[in-house]
Motif scaffolding. Structure first.
Motif, PDB file in Angstrom:
ATOM      1  N   UNK A   1       0.938  -1.221   0.049  1.00 29.31           N
ATOM      2  CA  UNK A   1      -0.088   0.103  -0.045  1.00 29.31           C
ATOM      3  C   UNK A   1       0.675   1.137  -0.133  1.00 29.31           C
ATOM      4  N   UNK A   2       0.345   2.385  -0.580  1.00 28.75           N
ATOM      5  CA  UNK A   2       1.266   3.479  -0.600  1.00 28.75           C
ATOM      6  C   UNK A   2       1.217   4.267   0.680  1.00 28.75           C
ATOM      7  N   UNK A   3       1.916   4.989   0.931  1.00 29.44           N
ATOM      8  CA  UNK A   3       2.144   5.621   2.280  1.00 29.44           C
ATOM      9  C   UNK A   3       1.200   6.495   2.394  1.00 29.44           C
ATOM     10  N   UNK A   4       0.641   7.202   1.266  1.00 30.97           N
ATOM     11  CA  UNK A   4      -0.316   8.194   1.673  1.00 30.97           C
ATOM     12  C   UNK A   4      -1.728   7.743   1.334  1.00 30.97           C
ATOM     13  N   UNK A   5      -1.849   6.533   1.678  1.00 34.05           N
ATOM     14  CA  UNK A   5      -3.425   6.052   1.513  1.00 34.05           C
ATOM     15  C   UNK A   5      -4.514   6.814   2.037  1.00 34.05           C
ATOM     16  N   UNK A   6      -5.432   7.006   1.480  1.00 30.45           N
ATOM     17  CA  UNK A   6      -6.634   7.812   1.992  1.00 30.45           C
ATOM     18  C   UNK A   6      -7.789   6.946   2.073  1.00 30.45           C
ATOM     19  N   UNK A  21      -8.707   5.823  -1.485  1.00 30.92           N
ATOM     20  CA  UNK A  21      -8.179   6.682  -2.412  1.00 30.92           C
ATOM     21  C   UNK A  21      -7.635   5.581  -3.575  1.00 30.92           C
ATOM     22  N   UNK A  22      -8.093   6.272  -4.930  1.00 30.09           N
ATOM     23  CA  UNK A  22      -7.754   5.547  -6.028  1.00 30.09           C
ATOM     24  C   UNK A  22      -8.738   4.382  -6.311  1.00 30.09           C
ATOM     25  N   UNK A  23      -9.524   4.034  -5.489  1.00 39.92           N
ATOM     26  CA  UNK A  23     -10.412   3.146  -5.711  1.00 39.92           C
ATOM     27  C   UNK A  23     -11.844   3.424  -5.780  1.00 39.92           C
TER      28      UNK A  23
END
Length: 337
Positions: A1-6, A21-23
């Motif tokens: 997972x990216x560190x800046x998951x929202x 985020x992004x989904x």
């Protein structure tokens, strides 16, 4: 997972929606969870748990973690969110620790109630958490630019609360909340049937009757459906007829109260913003916006145009992605980022 998951969380009384985020929206199901009494193990959550309401044996507890827009059972709320994020989306504790999250709440919840929501997120391992109002998120999710010098009125008729707010320059100018919405209507329908028919109907049945028969149009056709319940005198199953006219007896007083709330807010609204609202109209969101004729009902009584947003059930969760961009800062327009 990216560190800046929202993460955007619309923890509603009726439904839980999670934006990732992004989904986009990765979960949109009822805010219900079922536990095994002895082990405390989760038996079901969301839609599966909702179907179990009123139908389980003593070894299972079916719980709604929220009442009237606020958390009433911290353990159940934490279990529900953890189940969704870890079991459904395979997010680890490490992922959650790196996440930035916003949780949406009714505009008039107390500081204590907001602190409880933030504490819930921290108990799940989410350290970067902030709380924002549902009407602000809902307007953004409905693609309304609230950052202009223009007054906008948003009415969110949800499951536990009805939220009314005036927005301008990226923030809430005025707001009011009443704890009278979809769940209240369900209970009142059950009370009416018990009083008139001497039959007790369950929570799922009263909700079904509301969805199928609710109609606020002036010359609405009379519709009658059959529903099953328990005869409270003889204690045996019994079929009864419930009509759209019966449901209107419950609906009309509730929506008259909502109209009173809207009028009270309009009365306190500065004149320039009032002019904007009259020109732009009132926006409706939430499950209550799906009731036939609700826009005409309100518009006729407040003498202001009313329109229903295109995504009334999901606009709050969809708006959370914008709040994650500016963290609620009215000086930063996330629609331009």
């Amino acid at each position: 997972m990216a560190e800046n998951m929202q993460l955007g969380i619309d923890l509603g009384t009726t439904n839980l929606l999670v934006y990732l985020g992004k989904k986009g929206i990765v979960f949109n199901e009822p805010s219900v969870i079922a536990f095994d009494h002895e082990s405390g193990r989760i038996v079901a959550a969301g839609e599966d748990a909702h179907r179990m309401i009123g139908k389980v044996h003593s070894k299972i507890s079916v719980i709604k973690p929220l009442q009237n827009g606020v958390i009433s059972d911290m353990k159940a709320a934490k279990s529900l969110l953890t189940y969704v994020l870890q079991k459904i989306q395979n997010l680890t504790t490490r992922d959650l620790a790196r996440a930035s999250a916003v949780m949406c709440c009714p505009s008039e919840v107390t500081k204590i109630e907001r602190d409880i929501m933030a504490e819930l997120a921290r108990e799940m391992g989410i350290n970067d958490i902030f709380i924002e109002e549902e009407i602000k998120a809902g307007a953004l999710g409905a693609n309304v630019d609230i950052f202009k010098s223009r007054g906008i009125m948003m009415v969110d008729i949800g499951g536990g609360t009805t939220d009314v707010g005036v927005l301008s320059f990226g923030d809430i100018v005025l707001s009011r909340t009443i704890r009278m919405a979809g769940n209240y209507i369900d209970k009142e329908i059950a009370k009416l049937v018990k009083k008139n028919e001497r039959v007790e109907i369950g929570e799922l049945t009263s909700e079904k009757a509301k969805v199928e028969l609710a109609d606020l149009r002036e010359n609405a056709p009379l519709v009658t459906n059959r529903y099953a319940g328990r005869d409270i005198v003889r204690g045996v199953p019994k079929y009864i007829n419930i009509s759209s006219s019966d449901v209107s007896q419950v609906l009309n007083p509730v929506f008259e109260d909502i109209v009173i709330l809207i009028k009270a807010l309009l009365k306190d609204t500065p004149p320039e913003l009032s002019a904007d609202i009259y020109q732009n109209g009132i926006l409706l969101s939430g499950g209550g916006a799906l009731i036939k004729g609700v826009d005409e009902f309100i518009s006729k009584r407040v003498h202001v145009p009313v329109r229903i947003v295109s995504n009334p059930l999901t606009c709050v969760a969809e708006g959370s992605k914008y709040l994650l961009k500016n963290r609620g800062d009215y000086l930063v327009n996330p629609l331009q980022l």
